[in-house]
Design a protein around this motif. Structure first.
Motif, PDB file in Angstrom:
ATOM      1  N   GLY A   1       0.830  -1.194   0.000  1.00 47.90           N
ATOM      2  CA  GLY A   1       0.000   0.000   0.000  1.00 47.90           C
ATOM      3  C   GLY A   1       0.866   1.246   0.000  1.00 47.90           C
ATOM      4  O   GLY A   1       2.095   1.184   0.123  1.00 47.90           O
ATOM      5  N   GLU A   2       0.217   2.388  -0.141  1.00 50.32           N
ATOM      6  CA  GLU A   2       0.926   3.655  -0.139  1.00 50.32           C
ATOM      7  C   GLU A   2      -0.005   4.764   0.339  1.00 50.32           C
ATOM      8  O   GLU A   2      -1.241   4.639   0.296  1.00 50.32           O
ATOM      9  N   TYR A   3       0.633   5.843   0.809  1.00 47.60           N
ATOM     10  CA  TYR A   3      -0.114   6.986   1.326  1.00 47.60           C
ATOM     11  C   TYR A   3       0.461   8.262   0.733  1.00 47.60           C
ATOM     12  O   TYR A   3       1.676   8.470   0.751  1.00 47.60           O
ATOM     13  N   HIS A   4      -0.411   9.096   0.156  1.00 48.72           N
ATOM     14  CA  HIS A   4       0.004  10.385  -0.386  1.00 48.72           C
ATOM     15  C   HIS A   4      -0.749  11.491   0.351  1.00 48.72           C
ATOM     16  O   HIS A   4      -1.928  11.331   0.709  1.00 48.72           O
ATOM     17  N   ASP A   5      -0.042  12.595   0.549  1.00 51.20           N
ATOM     18  CA  ASP A   5      -0.635  13.740   1.234  1.00 51.20           C
ATOM     19  C   ASP A   5      -0.488  14.968   0.339  1.00 51.20           C
ATOM     20  O   ASP A   5       0.631  15.357  -0.016  1.00 51.20           O
ATOM     21  N   TYR A   6      -1.632  15.563  -0.067  1.00 51.74           N
ATOM     22  CA  TYR A   6      -1.616  16.732  -0.937  1.00 51.74           C
ATOM     23  C   TYR A   6      -2.202  17.927  -0.168  1.00 51.74           C
ATOM     24  O   TYR A   6      -3.303  17.838   0.386  1.00 51.74           O
TER      25      TYR A   6
ATOM     26  N   ARG B   1      -3.891   3.899  -0.798  1.00 48.51           N
ATOM     27  CA  ARG B   1      -4.151   2.860  -1.789  1.00 48.51           C
ATOM     28  C   ARG B   1      -3.548   1.543  -1.315  1.00 48.51           C
ATOM     29  O   ARG B   1      -2.413   1.498  -0.842  1.00 48.51           O
ATOM     30  N   GLU B   2      -4.328   0.480  -1.474  1.00 50.60           N
ATOM     31  CA  GLU B   2      -3.846  -0.872  -1.224  1.00 50.60           C
ATOM     32  C   GLU B   2      -3.887  -1.645  -2.533  1.00 50.60           C
ATOM     33  O   GLU B   2      -4.817  -1.481  -3.330  1.00 50.60           O
ATOM     34  N   TYR B   3      -2.878  -2.472  -2.755  1.00 50.39           N
ATOM     35  CA  TYR B   3      -2.810  -3.165  -4.043  1.00 50.39           C
ATOM     36  C   TYR B   3      -2.242  -4.566  -3.862  1.00 50.39           C
ATOM     37  O   TYR B   3      -1.500  -4.860  -2.922  1.00 50.39           O
ATOM     38  N   LYS B   4      -2.613  -5.418  -4.798  1.00 48.49           N
ATOM     39  CA  LYS B   4      -2.068  -6.770  -4.927  1.00 48.49           C
ATOM     40  C   LYS B   4      -1.625  -6.931  -6.377  1.00 48.49           C
ATOM     41  O   LYS B   4      -2.449  -6.916  -7.286  1.00 48.49           O
ATOM     42  N   ARG B   5      -0.312  -7.070  -6.595  1.00 46.71           N
ATOM     43  CA  ARG B   5       0.246  -7.102  -7.931  1.00 46.71           C
ATOM     44  C   ARG B   5       0.941  -8.432  -8.187  1.00 46.71           C
ATOM     45  O   ARG B   5       1.678  -8.928  -7.336  1.00 46.71           O
ATOM     46  N   LEU B   6       0.696  -8.972  -9.353  1.00 49.88           N
ATOM     47  CA  LEU B   6       1.346 -10.209  -9.774  1.00 49.88           C
ATOM     48  C   LEU B   6       1.993  -9.971 -11.131  1.00 49.88           C
ATOM     49  O   LEU B   6       1.345  -9.526 -12.066  1.00 49.88           O
TER      50      LEU B   6
END
Length: 549
Positions: free
Chosen positions: A21-26, A45-50
């Motif tokens: 996941g990742e976190y952005h601050d605007y 955002r949370e993600y699962k990537r293959l």
């Protein structure tokens, strides 16, 4: 990564799965004539990537090798964006209006690519032909429902808003590429050509309620379709000649013809573009002695927009803030001149670049409504003059250091935009240091530091920022086992802060893109060290990159 190599057959396969996941601050501060807006967006955002790659290579004869490479990427991402805008009158320190919005997005992009290659050796001197046939399909279903409230304090009044935006995108690309290498006793030549055909279709359904006293739960959506076709034909030739022990020259010329057609269903608007461009390059090198080298280079290149940036799909974050692409977005061109002087471990570079018709995302404010429209546009030309100094220190066997200081001055000219240009100096310093912590060189440490002192780009004045990264690596089992600990942006100082003035509205922004992270990696190489399946580049690398793959 797995590898197999026996007789004439080579196989390779790799699989990578990532759950993160990742976190952005605007944070944006906009000064309208009668109101001051402070908007903060918290994006998670949370993600699962293959990612998987399968390759096969077969040496049919001593001079002919063929095979394929298949790439499959899947991603399942869910994002949440909470936005709060506080609106002030300049004579009052308390906000008179607060807008709160929440967007929940879901994306499911899938990417499949197939590359067929042939390598034919023509003789023992190095003459050969490489033929690549490529196809990829990129599909993404993106849905973004949002809702929120607007609360005015005096007199008290509450309004609601909601909406949704669905976009189903499909991009197909077919390409063929031929590269011919022709070394001769006089010079080394290479030539080739490429044909690329891309077709993108977007099916969009959207609803935006605006500010209402009662929400409509049905979300009646409006349909729209956007199509983009792009055909590229390119030919190139280049030659490299070592005239003597001191002087070497390389020249090249690429001709590119492009035809594009975009059509927006709702607007009933079709736009056709055709052009042919020449992209020359030259590189001259002179070695005065074993310590001093002079080099001059010139190149012209093209930068094309991503397929998503061309899509005129309109997404609302709040009733006052929207994001969209632009179907009339054009590629931009860069002419780059560089002169290098190298003396022992010291390299000086003088450079000059011209960037014409540059596109970027810009926030267009509307004074009557206080709305801000984030859109991609071709907005400025840039001229840049600079100098950089790089020093490499390697006098100690346990410490290697590469250090660069860069200073340049740029001027900008806006096109089709009422904005204040940001002319001035840009400067940054980087240092990258590798340390051997023990005698057998199995314990390694890396320290890197970037300091962006000040900057100007187009219409943005960029404020200083720094980034510090550390890495520790331990090698075991004859250096076949690698254990690596890595930390980037250790002090959380890598923040993009800038100011601009567009349509008379001053904007100050502070963006953090979650660059600080800690990573543990374990890599083990097993089997015979003689097994080595060559990693090949496909013929559609540029088009793939424009889909984010």
């Amino acid at each position: 990564m797995t590898m197999y190599n026996k007789n004439k057959l080579s196989l390779s396969a790799s699989f990578n799965y990532r759950d993160g996941g990742e976190y952005h601050d605007y944070r944006d501060y906009n000064s309208f004539p009668n109101e001051f807006w402070i908007t903060r967006q918290a994006f998670k955002r949370e993600y699962k990537r293959l990612n998987s790659v399968l390759g096969l290579q077969y040496a049919a004869t001593a001079n002919w090798t063929f095979g394929f490479q298949y790439i499959a990427n899947t991603n399942n991402a869910k994002a949440n964006r909470i936005t709060k805008s506080s609106v002030y009158q300049y004579e009052n320190s308390n906000p008179f209006n607060e807008i709160l919005s929440e967007v929940n997005a879901s994306q499911k992009p899938k990417f499949n690519s197939l590359n067929l290659f042939n390598e034919i050796k023509l003789d023992s001197l190095g003459k050969k032909i490489n033929v690549n046939l490529d196809y990829f399909n990129y599909v993404n279903f993106d849905t973004r429902p949002y809702e929120g409230t607007s609360v005015r304090k005096i007199p008290f009044n509450i309004q609601y808003f909601n909406g949704i935006n669905n976009n189903q995108q499909s991009t197909n690309n077919f390409s063929g590429k031929v590269d011919i290498e022709l070394p001769t006793t006089w010079a080394n030549w290479s030539t080739g050509g490429k044909i690329s055909v891309s077709k993108t279709e977007n099916y969009i359904t959207a609803f935006n309620s605006g500010l209402v006293t009662t929400l409509n739960p049905d979300l009646p959506q409006i349909n729209n379709q956007y199509h983009y076709d792009e055909n590229v034909q390119a030919l190139y030739v280049s030659g490299n000649k070592k005239i003597n022990d001191q002087f070497e020259a390389q020249i090249g010329l690429r001709m590119e013809a492009i035809q594009t057609k975009s059509h927006s269903g709702n607007r009933n608007q079709s736009i056709d573009n055709k052009y042919t461009k020449l992209f020359p390059s030259i590189n001259l090198s002179y070695s005065a002695n074993k310590n001093s080298t002079y080099r001059f280079s010139y190149s012209k290149r093209i930068a094309r927009p991503n397929f998503a940036e061309l899509n005129p799909n309109l997404t609302y974050v709040t009733p006052f803030l929207s994001v969209e692409g632009n179907q009339v977005l054009r590629p931009y061109f860069v002419d780059n001149f560089e002169f290098f002087y190298t003396y022992k471990k010291l390299e000086t570079k003088l450079y000059h670049s011209l960037e014409n018709d540059v596109f970027n995302q810009v926030g267009l404010p509307y004074l009557e409504t206080s709305n801000i429209r984030l859109i991609y546009k071709n907005i400025f030309d840039i001229r840049r003059y600079g100098i950089s100094q790089t020093f490499t220190f390697d006098k100690l066997n346990w410490w290697n250091s590469i250090n660069t200081l860069n200073i340049n001055y740029s001027t900008a000219k806006t096109t089709d935009l009422m904005a204040t240009v940001a002319n001035g100096f840009t400067s940054f310093f980087t240092t990258n240091n590798d340390f051997n912590l023990n005698k057998p060189q199995t314990l390694l440490f890396n320290f890197s530091f970037d300091y962006y002192m000040f900057g100007n780009y187009g219409i943005d004045k960029i404020k200083p920022f720094t980034s510090t990264s550390l890495a520790l690596q331990y090698l075991l089992l004859g250096k076949d086992l690698k254990i690596t600990l890595k930390a980037t942006d250790v002090f959380k100082t890598d923040r993009f802060r800038f100011t601009s003035i567009v349509n008379g509205v001053h904007r100050s922004s502070d963006y953090y893109f979650d660059t600080r992270m800690f990573q543990l990696a374990i890599n083990y190489k097993f089997g015979s060290k003689k097994v080595n399946v060559k990693k090949r580049q496909t013929g559609n690398e540029d088009e793939r990159a424009r889909t984010g793959n």
